[in-house]
Design an enzyme around this catalytic site. Structure first.
Site, mmCIF file in Angstrom:
data_model
loop_
_atom_site.group_PDB
_atom_site.id
_atom_site.type_symbol
_atom_site.label_atom_id
_atom_site.label_comp_id
_atom_site.label_asym_id
_atom_site.label_seq_id
_atom_site.Cartn_x
_atom_site.Cartn_y
_atom_site.Cartn_z
ATOM 1 N N GLU A 181 0.853 -1.189 0.000
ATOM 2 C CA GLU A 181 0.000 0.000 0.000
ATOM 3 C C GLU A 181 0.893 1.244 0.000
ATOM 4 O O GLU A 181 2.063 1.185 0.417
ATOM 5 C CB GLU A 181 -0.891 -0.028 1.253
ATOM 6 N N HIS A 225 -3.142 -3.877 -2.898
ATOM 7 C CA HIS A 225 -3.825 -2.874 -2.062
ATOM 8 C C HIS A 225 -4.543 -1.825 -2.914
ATOM 9 O O HIS A 225 -4.221 -1.651 -4.100
ATOM 10 C CB HIS A 225 -2.783 -2.185 -1.186
HETATM 11 O O1 LIG Z 1 -5.716 3.444 4.781
HETATM 12 C C1 LIG Z 1 -5.204 3.034 3.735
HETATM 13 O O2 LIG Z 1 -4.082 2.499 3.689
HETATM 14 C C2 LIG Z 1 -5.953 3.179 2.418
HETATM 15 C C3 LIG Z 1 -6.631 1.905 2.024
HETATM 16 O O3 LIG Z 1 -7.448 1.386 3.027
HETATM 17 O O4 LIG Z 1 -6.901 4.191 2.591
HETATM 18 P P1 LIG Z 1 -7.434 5.156 1.421
HETATM 19 O O5 LIG Z 1 -8.683 4.542 0.915
HETATM 20 O O6 LIG Z 1 -7.673 6.433 2.120
HETATM 21 O O7 LIG Z 1 -6.372 5.312 0.384
#
Ligand SMILES: O=C(O)[C@@H](CO)OP(=O)(O)O
Length: 309
Positions: free
Chosen positions: A167, A237
């Site tokens: 991520e 992710h």
């Molecule tokens: O918290 C995170 O790492 C991401 C994915 O869950 O969040 P977002 O959707 O804000 O990118």
């Protein structure tokens, strides 16, 4: 013995033409050392696993199932948080959806939520091959994971883990509650941190920075496998997959802003003649679009049906 072939294609199907050629990695393993990694570059000698008559490959992308921090609405980024029970169920459900699609190789991030998702999904696959995690960190780890049966090797799927598929790193937002952060800094500011293309959260990665390493990894390691006819699944992710989809679908930095991926929903691409053909829509995946079959995939499914009966 019923053969069910669904040839429906999503109305949102997109055709993406690549402008450049691809290089194909050749087998580099020595004959004395055989690990499951050898499958990465050696075609499998098994009829059920070769639906590649016209050099076509399937590419499955899966965002991990719900994690404990998704449930708590916390920014997660590179923190290594496992799945919730619901996330486990989503991964199993994702596995059912792709249980008839061939998988020769699996790539996951280095994070447990993506790895759990990949493994749980594969428990549902009708081919019943065993995913084997490759620990590529040292020569000793490689040599200690050798497999001494060619037959067993054919029944394994190599699983490559790569931090580049992690991520996006959310910097100083990691561990903060998303709603509380919006209350404190304002909805617009938080939306900008979460969804703008090139504005990073404090001390974190923008989507653009995440794309630089995730897409580079995809081009260098995964694309050559697809071009060699390997069917690949990537479990990763929200944002690492958004950046890969941006590349596959040639989305602009404006278009990617509104691309949202649900947890545990598989997306299918067919890779053919240097094109990525999206069969399942990430925005609204319907059964029909996710299950859209090509002739080769239908043939593979037919063989699975024959194996089972
Ligand atoms: O918290 C995170 O790492 C991401 C994915 O869950 O969040 P977002 O959707 O804000 O990118």
């Amino acid at each position: 013995m019923g053969i069910r072939i669904n040839l429906e294609v999503s109305g949102k199907e997109r055709y993406c033409f690549r402008k450049r050629g691809f290089s194909v990695i050749q087998a580099s393993s020595s004959s004395s050392q055989t690990t499951v990694l050898d499958q990465v570059s050696t075609p499998l000698n098994n009829k059920v696993d070769t639906p590649k008559k016209s050099s076509e490959a399937a590419l499955i992308l899966i965002r991990h199932g719900e994690s404990l921090w998704n449930e708590k609405n916390l920014f997660t980024g590179c923190v290594d948080v496992p799945l919730t029970k619901k996330g486990v169920e989503e991964a199993v459900e994702a596995g059912k959806r792709i249980s008839n699609i061939p998988v020769d190789m699996i790539y996951t991030s280095a994070l447990i939520r993506a790895q759990m998702t990949a493994m749980l999904a594969m428990t549902q696959h009708r081919r019943k091959k065993v995913p084997i995690v490759l620990h590529n960190e040292s020569e000793q780890a490689k040599s200690w994971s050798q497999i001494f049966s060619e037959e067993t090797k054919k029944q394994c799927i190599p699983v490559v883990t790569a931090w580049q598929l992690n991520e996006r790193m959310y910097g100083e937002l990691q561990g903060l509650n998303k709603q509380e952060t919006a209350d404190k800094y304002g909805k617009e500011q938080v939306h900008e941190w979460r969804r703008s293309f090139d504005i990073p959260p404090p001390n974190g990665e923008s989507l653009e920075m995440c794309a630089e390493r995730a897409v580079a990894y995809f081009k260098e390691h995964i694309e050559p496998q697809l071009q060699a006819g390997k069917n690949v699944m990537i479990a990763a992710h929200g944002n690492s997959l958004r950046s890969i989809i941006m590349y596959l679908d040639k989305l602009t930095s404006q278009e990617v802003i509104s691309l949202e991926l649900s947890t545990g929903i598989p997306m299918l691409y067919i890779v053919k003649e240097e094109k990525y053909i999206r069969r399942g829509s990430p925005a609204a995946p319907s059964e029909a679009s996710v299950y859209a079959y090509t002739k080769n995939l239908a043939r593979y499914r037919q063989k699975l049906d024959e194996m089972v009966h």
